[in-house]
Scaffold this active site. Structure first.
Site, PDB file in Angstrom:
ATOM      1  N   ASP A 163      23.218 -21.518  78.706  1.00 56.11           N
ATOM      2  CA  ASP A 163      23.150 -20.894  77.603  1.00 56.11           C
ATOM      3  C   ASP A 163      24.259 -20.200  76.741  1.00 56.11           C
ATOM      4  O   ASP A 163      24.920 -20.465  75.720  1.00 56.11           O
ATOM      5  CB  ASP A 163      21.762 -20.212  77.253  1.00 56.11           C
ATOM      6  CG  ASP A 163      20.566 -21.265  76.912  1.00 56.11           C
ATOM      7  OD1 ASP A 163      20.568 -22.353  77.609  1.00 56.11           O
ATOM      8  OD2 ASP A 163      19.785 -20.913  76.092  1.00 56.11           O
ATOM      9  N   TYR A 195      11.995 -18.711  89.364  1.00 57.81           N
ATOM     10  CA  TYR A 195      11.289 -19.759  88.647  1.00 57.81           C
ATOM     11  C   TYR A 195      10.419 -20.691  89.542  1.00 57.81           C
ATOM     12  O   TYR A 195       9.935 -21.242  89.232  1.00 57.81           O
ATOM     13  CB  TYR A 195      12.141 -20.595  87.780  1.00 57.81           C
ATOM     14  CG  TYR A 195      12.890 -20.047  86.512  1.00 57.81           C
ATOM     15  CD1 TYR A 195      13.024 -18.783  86.338  1.00 57.81           C
ATOM     16  CD2 TYR A 195      13.857 -20.990  86.156  1.00 57.81           C
ATOM     17  CE1 TYR A 195      13.707 -18.151  85.243  1.00 57.81           C
ATOM     18  CE2 TYR A 195      14.326 -20.329  84.865  1.00 57.81           C
ATOM     19  CZ  TYR A 195      14.345 -19.105  84.424  1.00 57.81           C
ATOM     20  OH  TYR A 195      15.132 -18.530  83.569  1.00 57.81           O
ATOM     21  N   LYS A 233      24.447 -12.337  92.592  1.00 57.30           N
ATOM     22  CA  LYS A 233      24.453 -10.897  92.927  1.00 57.30           C
ATOM     23  C   LYS A 233      23.931 -10.555  94.040  1.00 57.30           C
ATOM     24  O   LYS A 233      22.720  -9.942  94.419  1.00 57.30           O
ATOM     25  CB  LYS A 233      22.990 -10.427  91.896  1.00 57.30           C
ATOM     26  CG  LYS A 233      23.141  -9.145  91.279  1.00 57.30           C
ATOM     27  CD  LYS A 233      24.547  -9.050  90.124  1.00 57.30           C
ATOM     28  CE  LYS A 233      24.340  -7.529  89.777  1.00 57.30           C
ATOM     29  NZ  LYS A 233      25.510  -7.040  88.976  1.00 57.30           N
ATOM     30  N   ASP A 272      26.764 -10.906  86.470  1.00 61.04           N
ATOM     31  CA  ASP A 272      26.951 -10.420  85.222  1.00 61.04           C
ATOM     32  C   ASP A 272      28.501 -10.179  84.661  1.00 61.04           C
ATOM     33  O   ASP A 272      28.825 -10.147  83.521  1.00 61.04           O
ATOM     34  CB  ASP A 272      26.437  -8.742  85.298  1.00 61.04           C
ATOM     35  CG  ASP A 272      26.746  -8.063  86.621  1.00 61.04           C
ATOM     36  OD1 ASP A 272      27.279  -8.755  87.462  1.00 61.04           O
ATOM     37  OD2 ASP A 272      26.506  -7.135  86.742  1.00 61.04           O
ATOM     38  N   ASP A 292      20.599 -20.900  84.288  1.00 62.43           N
ATOM     39  CA  ASP A 292      19.813 -21.029  83.077  1.00 62.43           C
ATOM     40  C   ASP A 292      20.416 -20.023  81.947  1.00 62.43           C
ATOM     41  O   ASP A 292      20.896 -20.607  80.850  1.00 62.43           O
ATOM     42  CB  ASP A 292      18.349 -20.428  82.909  1.00 62.43           C
ATOM     43  CG  ASP A 292      17.474 -21.051  81.947  1.00 62.43           C
ATOM     44  OD1 ASP A 292      17.845 -21.720  81.013  1.00 62.43           O
ATOM     45  OD2 ASP A 292      16.509 -20.564  81.950  1.00 62.43           O
TER      46      ASP A 292
HETATM   47 MG    MG Z   1      17.210 -22.554  78.994  1.00 65.18          MG
END
Ligand code: MG
Ligand code: NAI
Length: 369
Positions: free
Chosen positions: A255, A131, A194, A227, A251
């Protein structure tokens, strides 16, 4: 002696932002903690009115306040902004950068028995990773040359987002994660990365987190593939205590955890820097329900509890969390996302009424942010 009030910046934003910030304010008032409030403009409506979603005076307001509480802002992709308007840049990303809010903390706790035993804190790197804004379409020739990209990997049909990881950023977010783990009974940090696939960036993240782990022998440390963390979190949520991750993985994982723990309407989030701190519900502006007075204010109220912790009002913070727990357990006054029929304001008043702060000002201690 009258205590000096703490200066709080309120950034209601748009959509359901103003509704949930008003609710959080009701609860903050009920704690009796001396606070002063100043409002700042931010978000889509501000962009429409003023051509910027993040005016300089809002940045200054947050910088000069002890802490800030944000509601939500609507972000628009370029094709919805309309021509000739300039770019709409995420004001939250802008605030994180301007104030170097390098660490994102998201405690996720299942409040209802039916949501199981999840109680973890996602600590997410907030300034770089995927990001960071190193986003190219098409890739400039100089960069394409340096990367040795052939003709099939150039032009408008190819896009590149680069992931950047710095030792400095990993060190400060990892230190925050271990510091939080020390305050929790399980004292365990798991890094979700990862490194076997992204050897350079994932490898550096793991290497530096290991170095920070060595500074904290009293905290258990492990790393897992990001993962695999997703699958295990669903099946075995109690496995995780403090979950450390880069920007994108953090992120997604927060969630996912929120979904398991009863939905986004319950998840608070903190953006912490050395000089400033911004607290917000993790949900967005929810345009589908904005203006109806039915938004769940509990995420914003729990964000306000995190704010109280930051400004050294731990007893008030704990009282707000207990009040939220009580209102959820009682189940009579809940918004419809939690199966109830109450309005945003009714939930806020129920939580405010349940707040009971032990009257002992001696326990109030101003913590250096
Ligand atoms: Mg978010
Ligand atoms: P969203 O979180 O706004 O909504 C997702 C779904 O959850 C919707 O059905 C919404 O009604 C529901 N929901 C969210 N918060 C709720 C609450 N407090 N009570 C009850 N239901 C709630 O995410 P979405 O739809 O992806 O994004 C909408 C807008 O918000 C977009 O413009 C997005 O860019 C922006 N956004 C802003 C964020 C922020 O201000 N930090 C974070 C995420 C999205």
């Amino acid at each position: 002696m009258t205590p000096v009030p703490t200066a709080i910046a309120l950034l209601p934003g748009d959509g359901i932002g103003p509704e949930v910030v008003a609710a959080a304010r009701t609860v903050l008032d009920a704690t009796g903690v001396p606070l002063t409030f100043a409002e700042g403009e931010i978000g889509w409506e501000c962009f429409e009115a003023r051509g910027t979603a993040l005016p300089d005076e809002t940045i200054e307001l947050v910088r000069s306040s002890d802490a800030a509480l944000l509601g939500a802002v609507t972000s628009k992709p370029p094709d919805e902004v309309g021509p000739g308007r300039g770019a709409f840049r995420s004001p939250i990303v802008g605030l994180r950068r301007a104030l170097d809010l390098h660490t994102c903390v998201r405690p996720v706790r299942a409040l209802r028995a039916e949501d199981g035993e999840l109680d973890l804190v996602v600590v997410r790197e907030n300034t770089e990773g995927l990001y960071a804004g190193l986003d190219f379409r098409p890739t400039p020739d100089g960069l394409a040359d340096a990367l040795g990209l052939g003709p099939d990997l150039r032009g408008d049909d190819v896009a590149i987002t680069a992931r950047i990881v710095t030792r400095r950023a990993v060190r400060r977010v990892a230190r925050a994660a271990f510091a939080i783990a020390r305050t929790r009974p399980a004292r365990r940090v798991t890094l979700a990365e990862k490194p076997n696939v992204m050897r350079a960036t994932g490898g550096l993240f793991l290497e530096e987190t290991r170095a920070v782990a060595a500074e904290h022998p009293d905290v258990e440390f492990a790393w897992e593939n990001a993962d695999a963390v997703c699958a295990r979190m669903v099946r075995e949520p109690a496995r995780y205590d403090v979950l450390l991750a880069g920007n994108l993985f953090g992120d997604l994982l927060s969630d996912l955890a929120a979904g398991l723990a009863g939905g986004l309407g319950l998840l608070p989030s903190a953006n912490l820097g050395d000089e400033a701190a911004l607290f917000e519900p993790a949900h967005g502006s929810a345009p589908d329900i904005a203006g109806w007075g039915v938004a769940n204010p509990l995420a914003a109220i729990l964000a306000a509890a995190m704010l109280l912790d930051r400004i050294g009002e731990a007893a008030a913070a704990a009282a707000v969390r207990r009040a939220v727990d009580d209102v959820v357990a009682d189940a009579r006054t809940l918004t419809r996302d939690l199966g109830g029929r109450a309005s945003t304001a009714q939930v806020a008043r129920a939580v405010a009424a349940a707040v009971s702060v032990p009257e002992n000002p001696e326990t109030r201690e101003r913590r250096v942010p």
